[in-house]
Design an enzyme around this catalytic site. Structure first.
Site, PDB file in Angstrom:
ATOM      1  N   TRP A 298       0.838  -1.214   0.000  1.00 28.07           N
ATOM      2  CA  TRP A 298       0.000   0.000   0.000  1.00 28.07           C
ATOM      3  C   TRP A 298       0.864   1.250   0.000  1.00 28.07           C
ATOM      4  O   TRP A 298       0.394   2.340  -0.302  1.00 28.07           O
ATOM      5  CB  TRP A 298      -0.972  -0.005   1.189  1.00 28.07           C
ATOM      6  N   ASP A 299       2.137   1.075   0.312  1.00 28.79           N
ATOM      7  CA  ASP A 299       3.084   2.191   0.300  1.00 28.79           C
ATOM      8  C   ASP A 299       3.007   2.933  -1.033  1.00 28.79           C
ATOM      9  O   ASP A 299       3.083   4.170  -1.086  1.00 28.79           O
ATOM     10  CB  ASP A 299       4.508   1.672   0.501  1.00 28.79           C
ATOM     11  N   GLU A 428       0.036  -2.290  13.041  1.00 23.46           N
ATOM     12  CA  GLU A 428       0.284  -3.734  13.032  1.00 23.46           C
ATOM     13  C   GLU A 428       0.609  -4.307  14.411  1.00 23.46           C
ATOM     14  O   GLU A 428       0.903  -5.493  14.527  1.00 23.46           O
ATOM     15  CB  GLU A 428       1.416  -4.051  12.040  1.00 23.46           C
ATOM     16  N   LYS A 496       1.440   1.442  16.509  1.00 22.21           N
ATOM     17  CA  LYS A 496       2.699   1.354  15.771  1.00 22.21           C
ATOM     18  C   LYS A 496       2.921   2.552  14.845  1.00 22.21           C
ATOM     19  O   LYS A 496       4.025   3.055  14.707  1.00 22.21           O
ATOM     20  CB  LYS A 496       2.744   0.055  14.953  1.00 22.21           C
ATOM     21  N   GLN A 497       1.859   2.979  14.135  1.00 18.26           N
ATOM     22  CA  GLN A 497       2.036   3.984  13.080  1.00 18.26           C
ATOM     23  C   GLN A 497       0.700   4.679  12.803  1.00 18.26           C
ATOM     24  O   GLN A 497      -0.311   4.342  13.405  1.00 18.26           O
ATOM     25  CB  GLN A 497       2.542   3.317  11.809  1.00 18.26           C
TER      26      GLN A 497
END
Length: 691
Positions: A298-299, A428, A496-497
């Site tokens: 998906w980056d 994640e 995480k992000q």
């Protein structure tokens, strides 16, 4: 530039980084390597089965290091010039200068080259010799290489990859021609200056590799191989650039990010070029065990694509065509998991079948499917390229994604809405959760877009799409007025992000500014500080939306710990771990400026703007914004916003554009070659309603 002012697009050092992963990369859309690395990669050429598939390592003839043994008082510099897409190494002595230039040709994508130039000082008369050190051996662990006959002075090898991605699948053949490299070069006593050029051509057919090598030789003979490459880069920068009057490190970061991202995309005027997507570490990385093996995530679609789209929709289309070509793999992924429609793989290589080596991500991190479709939606809204959807496979993909989401939802009698259960969100740290707010919101957006396209094309909209979009649960805590990350999320749990903050941008999920603020404040302190580099860009965009410019900048400044000197290579995590030359982080950083500082938002029928930037930025210039076939330049200060149409579509039926100010409703016709300006305020660009 003013005398003495440092060029923000040129990165120079007197030494190389001790970690070879941080060396500059030279890539084009087809070939990529790190300077001085003994391997190169070819776009779309992978070796290995399923989760073991990785970019095939090809021995690199341009891995050459120039030295002058025994020389005294030698000044040495290494420079990456992002304006010309060229890496150079210069040895400066009292009586001569030796220059080594390395580049991947931007427009002739099958070519990489290097040159050595020795120029003596006026007083010197002795012969000057430089040594060329090369680890090159024409062997590969990933290719079964054979030697062919020399061609026009070049050596020739060719061979197939050893293991296909899927059983019985294709094994691409790689052909390579290269100019033999001597151990030393000498400028004779009577010569003042001389250049030697060395060419490498790589292609997937003998005919193409020979044609490319011959074309390169002809340009060398004409003295224009490097200049044709720098012209291509100059044209690219002239058409898409992001610069500002502000701190030098910020300007350098922008040029670095743009250089590495633009290096990865197809050159202009190459519609037949089969593009195989962009991996997190780019084409220079992705060997086995490195940078996610060169797989596409998906980056590409969420983090890199929006920047490419706004500047260069032809390249954005090539990215979407890669997803269309891999649709069969996505249909198979869904079937294998017991669902209908198309489920795009968490990690994709040549086929679109799941190649993630760890099953949990492929099974649970399903938001990727909505991320892919959001890229299609952004492209549709900025280009109105109906051909991609009607004739070139886009509609089939859109419908298959909608079908997948419907089959992935289950009805909850208790809550009277649809659930999506057992997923891993973008964060994640958590898995097998129900109703990830990001996943459900992106699924809803997929279904709404599919219905919109169907209506545009006068295709009946399945009731199920409308029903599922309307009734899917998007978790919201009405008491605390924020979005829990998933059912049962407890405030304060580490993240995480960037996850929930993505609801505001890029999803633009409807919410009040109070809720937007609460989401930012809820998740900012609990998000992993050393996590992936793109995270803080999205917090910055959120704070810019709320006009909290200094708070935004403090978030964006966190990204600088991921930028490694001297060549502005990004690392995924600030401790140096993870992917290197992390294009994902660069894509997020560019969006913080390209969408954050400008307030650009891609809407159904307009491109909104609402500028806000920090105190130490005085002016922002965005050159080459593409919208409905027009090219626009935005020059923004805190006082004034100026828009100029530099190019309009050649189609006389294409309606002209206009700028509309939100508060006053004032309209400004936008005509080719003309500028309009007004006090900096919110508004939008749309097709003119005046007929």
């Amino acid at each position: 530039m003013a005398d003495g002012e440092e060029d923000p697009a040129v990165f120079t050092s007197t030494s190389l980084p001790s970690d070879p992963r941080l060396l500059a990369t030279v890539t084009n859309a087809y070939l990529g390597t790190r300077v001085y690395r003994d391997i190169l990669h070819v776009n779309g050429v992978y070796n290995g089965a399923a989760g073991d598939t990785h970019r095939a390592d090809i021995p690199s003839p341009i891995s050459v290091r120039m030295t002058v043994p025994g020389a005294e008082s030698l000044a040495e510099t290494f420079t990456l010039n992002t304006r010309t897409g060229t890496f150079s190494h210069v040895l400066q002595a009292a009586d001569y200068t030796a220059t080594h230039q390395i580049y991947a040709h931007h427009s002739l994508v099958h070519l990489m080259a290097f040159s050595i130039t020795i120029r003596r000082a006026a007083h010197a008369t002795q012969p000057i010799t430089v040594q060329l050190q090369s680890p090159f051996v024409p062997e590969s662990q990933d290719l079964d290489l054979n030697q062919g006959p020399d061609f026009q002075g070049a050596h020739y090898v060719y061979g197939k990859t050893r293991v296909p991605e899927v059983e019985g699948g294709p094994r691409p053949t790689v052909h390579m021609l290269w100019t033999p490299v001597p151990q030393a070069l000498t400028l004779r006593g009577e010569e003042r200056e001389r250049s030697w050029e060395f060419l490498t051509a790589v292609a997937e057919s003998e005919e193409e590799v020979k044609r490319s090598y011959s074309e390169g030789l002809a340009l060398i003979t004409a003295g224009s191989l490097h200049s044709s490459h720098t012209r291509a880069w100059a044209a690219l920068w002239g058409d898409c650039c992001l610069d500002l009057d502000g701190p030098l490190p910020l300007r350098q970061a922008l040029y670095g990010c743009l250089y590495y991202l633009l290096s990865a995309i197809p050159p202009r005027g190459s519609p037949a070029f089969l593009f195989h997507g962009i991996s997190p570490g780019g084409l220079s990385n992705g060997t086995r065990g490195e940078d996610y093996w060169g797989h596409v995530f998906w980056d590409q679609d969420t983090w890199m694509f929006p920047n490419i789209l706004l500047f260069y929709p032809e390249a954005a289309r090539a990215i979407l065509e890669y997803r269309i070509r891999t649709l069969e793999g996505a249909l198979r992924n869904a079937r294998e998991q017991g669902y209908e429609g198309a489920k795009f793989p968490w990690e994709s290589a040549a086929t679109g079948q799941e190649v993630c080596p760890e099953e949990i991500y492929g099974a649970q991190e399903i938001h990727i499917t909505g991320d892919v479709l959001m890229a299609f939606e952004q492209y549709y809204c900025t280009t109105q390229d109906r051909k991609l959807f009607r004739e070139d496979g886009g509609w089939k993909l859109v419908g298959a994604v909608a079908q997948y989401w419907c089959s992935r939802m289950v009805w909850s009698e208790e809550e009277q809405c649809y659930h999506i259960r057992g997923v891993m969100p973008p964060d994640e740290y958590h898995y097998r959760v129900d109703n990830s707010v990001y996943t459900n919101a992106v699924a809803q957006r997929s279904l709404n877009f599919a219905a919109d396209v169907a209506r545009d094309f006068l295709i009946p909209v399945p009731e199920e799409w409308v029903d599922c979009a309307k009734k899917v649960k998007v978790p919201f805590d009405a008491e605390k007025k924020y979005h829990p990350e998933y059912d049962g999320y407890i405030p304060g749990e580490p993240v995480k992000q960037a996850d929930v903050v993505l609801l505001g941008f890029p999803l633009m999920h409807p919410m009040s500014s109070e809720v937007r603020r609460n989401d930012l404040e809820m998740y900012e302190p609990v998000t992993e500080t050393a996590g992936p580099a793109m995270t803080w860009s999205m917090f910055a965009v959120g704070w810019l939306e709320l006009k909290e410019v200094q708070r935004a900048q403090s978030q964006l400044n966190k990204c600088f710990s991921n930028i490694m000197e001297p060549f502005k290579i990004w690392v995924e995590n600030s401790d140096g771990s993870g992917a290197v030359n992390f294009l994902t982080g660069m894509g997020g950083f560019l969006q913080a400026v390209l969408f954050g500082y400008t307030g650009f938002r891609i809407m159904r029928s307009s491109l909104r703007f609402d500028p806000a930037f920090p105190d130490d930025v005085n002016k922002l210039k965005v050159t080459g914004v593409s919208y409905f076939g027009n090219k626009l330049t935005f020059t923004i200060t805190k006082e004034e916003l100026r828009i100029k149409v530099t190019t309009s579509p050649r189609d006389p039926r294409a309606p002209p554009l206009e700028a509309v100010l939100e508060e006053s409703g004032q309209r400004f016709p936008l005509c080719e070659g003309q500028s309009v300006s007004f006090p900096t305020a919110a508004g939008w660009i749309q097709r003119s309603s005046a007929e």
